[in-house]
Design an enzyme around this catalytic site. Structure first.
Site: not given
Ligand code: NDP
Length: 449
Positions: A130, A170
């Protein structure tokens, strides 16, 4: 601080607390997984001997970098960029980039940690990672966003690649940002490496259904949970928090399946439309015109807008948190249950606090945690990678069919694993254990690395 954690995993958790002082979201995410794993270590002593839990908690690599860029007034701005390459046991690191002022290492690590197990649950060959930045795209011009994305990618390009690490979107990173980052990667590397990023535009290597995938997938997961209870979305009053990518396509699929979404939100306030949210209007305001959700009432006069309101106070049968972490606390969870909510499907990552989760589980409602329920987004990213690798593009129907099958399988896997480990109906235990076992077996096979 370590109460409630099985003694077999307590040491690992204490080490996490010691090594990552102040990273509270990361601690929360780790604890939630470790609380499920005691029985797994009892069954698989090789995981204990190989210190798999201790190894899985420590990222393989963490990259933090400076992102300098110039705003429209010519002033120099400095942001901080992150990429946490968490675990590559099952495939190249895979996970989104978040651009939001709240981003710091603890947020990126919590998201990266969750991503390992989520990606494992999809059954596809993807590891967990991430990244992101404390850059706030809100209120920035297109040129500013482009200059930021180019500077961000100028550093990130050293660490990513279709076989290494494949970022996606995201919060704050959608098609526009992915496009600018892909352009800069191509320019810097002189390679048209489509598989280096997912969530690309349809004209240059993107996959149909990727935009819709997280919202559609979460809704499919809830459909499966309701089906176990011989129930469906038909006629249900639903609430979807947020009004970004995940929220919009959750609303779309709920409406298709016969439910009625009566409220959505953004970080400033809540829209309550008893006649049902007008999704075309939300898409226009949020996707095309990048406006605030309060403008909804300019066009739907009967709807109510409450600045700073709490969306979970509105009665509903199905709740789909789709904005951000810890948006449902213990009090909100109790209110939802009291008001007759029978199912919660988490489109967002870790949107419910530990107190809230306890209340949902104790109440016996169907509770689908994010790492299982919202895995459709990353699963469809993996389908985008497959299409890029074979230089093919699939139809909307075929891709959506694959997504629906994957969500069905994830649901079944979580359900059966929970039952096997004596926690029937507890999708938290099912998701944590099923995801963990797949990664742990691969780690054992790879030896001590
Ligand atoms: P977007 O940026 O498209 O939308 C985020 C929405 O949530 C916006 O309405 C935003 O409001 C709201 N929001 C964000 N932060 C806060 C906050 N601190 N308080 C209140 N509201 C907030 O992001 P996504 O829809 O992509 O992501 C939403 C959630 O889903 C995140 O938790 C993300 O990690 C998760 N997720 C996303 C996936 C994807 O494929 N995109 C995949 C799996 C999970 P505002 O505009 O006011 O900031």
């Amino acid at each position: 601080m370590t109460n409630g954690i099985d003694e077999k995993v307590r040491g690992a958790y204490e080490e996490v607390l010691r090594r990552s002082t102040g990273e509270v979201e990361f601690h929360q995410a780790v604890r939630e997984v470790l609380e499920s794993l005691g029985p797994v270590l009892a069954k698989y002593p090789e995981f204990r001997e190989g210190k798999i839990i201790e190894r899985i908690c420590e990222p393989e690599r963490q990259i933090i970098f400076r992102v300098p860029w110039q705003d429209d007034r010519g002033e120099v701005q400095i942001n901080r960029g992150f990429r946490v390459q968490y675990n590559s046991a099952l495939g190249p690191y895979k996970g989104g980039l978040r651009f939001h002022p709240s981003v710091y290492l603890g947020i990126v690590k919590f998201l990266g940690f969750e991503q390992i197990f989520k990606n494992a649950l999809t059954g596809l060959p993807i590891g967990g990672g991430k990244g992101g930045s404390d850059f706030d795209p809100k209120g920035k011009s297109d040129s500013e966003v482009m200059r930021f994305c180019q500077s961000f990618m100028t550093e990130l390009m050293r660490y990513i690649g279709e076989y290494t690490d494949v970022p996606a979107g995201d919060i704050g990173v959608g098609g526009r940002e992915i496009g600018y980052m892909f352009g800069q990667y191509k320019r810097l590397t002189s390679r048209y490496e489509a598989g280096v990023l997912t969530g690309k535009g349809l004209g240059y290597g993107g996959s149909l259904v990727r935009t819709e995938a997280t919202g559609y997938g979460t809704t499919y997961f809830v459909r499966e949970m309701l089906a176990v209870r011989k129930d469906s979305f038909e006629g249900k009053t639903c609430i979807v928090s947020g009004s970004g990518n995940v929220a919009i396509y959750t609303i779309e699929k709920i409406h298709e399946l016969g439910g009625k979404v009566v409220a959505c939100s953004d970080s400033n306030g809540v829209i309550h439309d008893e006649k049902g949210i007008d999704l075309d209007l939300v898409k226009r305001l949020k996707e095309r015109e990048r406006r605030r959700i309060k403008d909804y009432t300019d066009y739907r006069k009967h709807a109510k807008y409450v600045a700073g309101g709490n969306i979970w106070d509105i009665p509903c049968q199905v709740a789909m948190p789709s904005a951000t972490q810890n948006e449902i606390n213990g009090k909100d969870a109790a209110t939802l249950v009291k008001n007759g909510c029978i199912a919660v499907g988490e489109g967002a990552n870790m949107p419910t606090t530990p107190e809230g989760v306890k209340i949902f589980l104790a109440s016996g409602i169907a509770y689908g945690p994010g790492k299982a329920a919202n895995a459709g987004g990353v699963a469809t990213s993996a389908l985008e990678m497959q299409q890029n690798a074979s230089r093919d593009s699939w139809t909307f129907e075929h891709t959506e069919q694959r997504l629906a099958e994957i969500m069905k399988n994830i649901h079944r896997n979580c359900w059966e694993t929970a039952e096997e480990f004596g926690a029937k109906g507890n999708y938290v235990v099912g998701a944590n254990i099923a995801g963990f076992i797949r990664v742990a077996k691969a780690m054992v096979a790879h030896g001590l690395i």
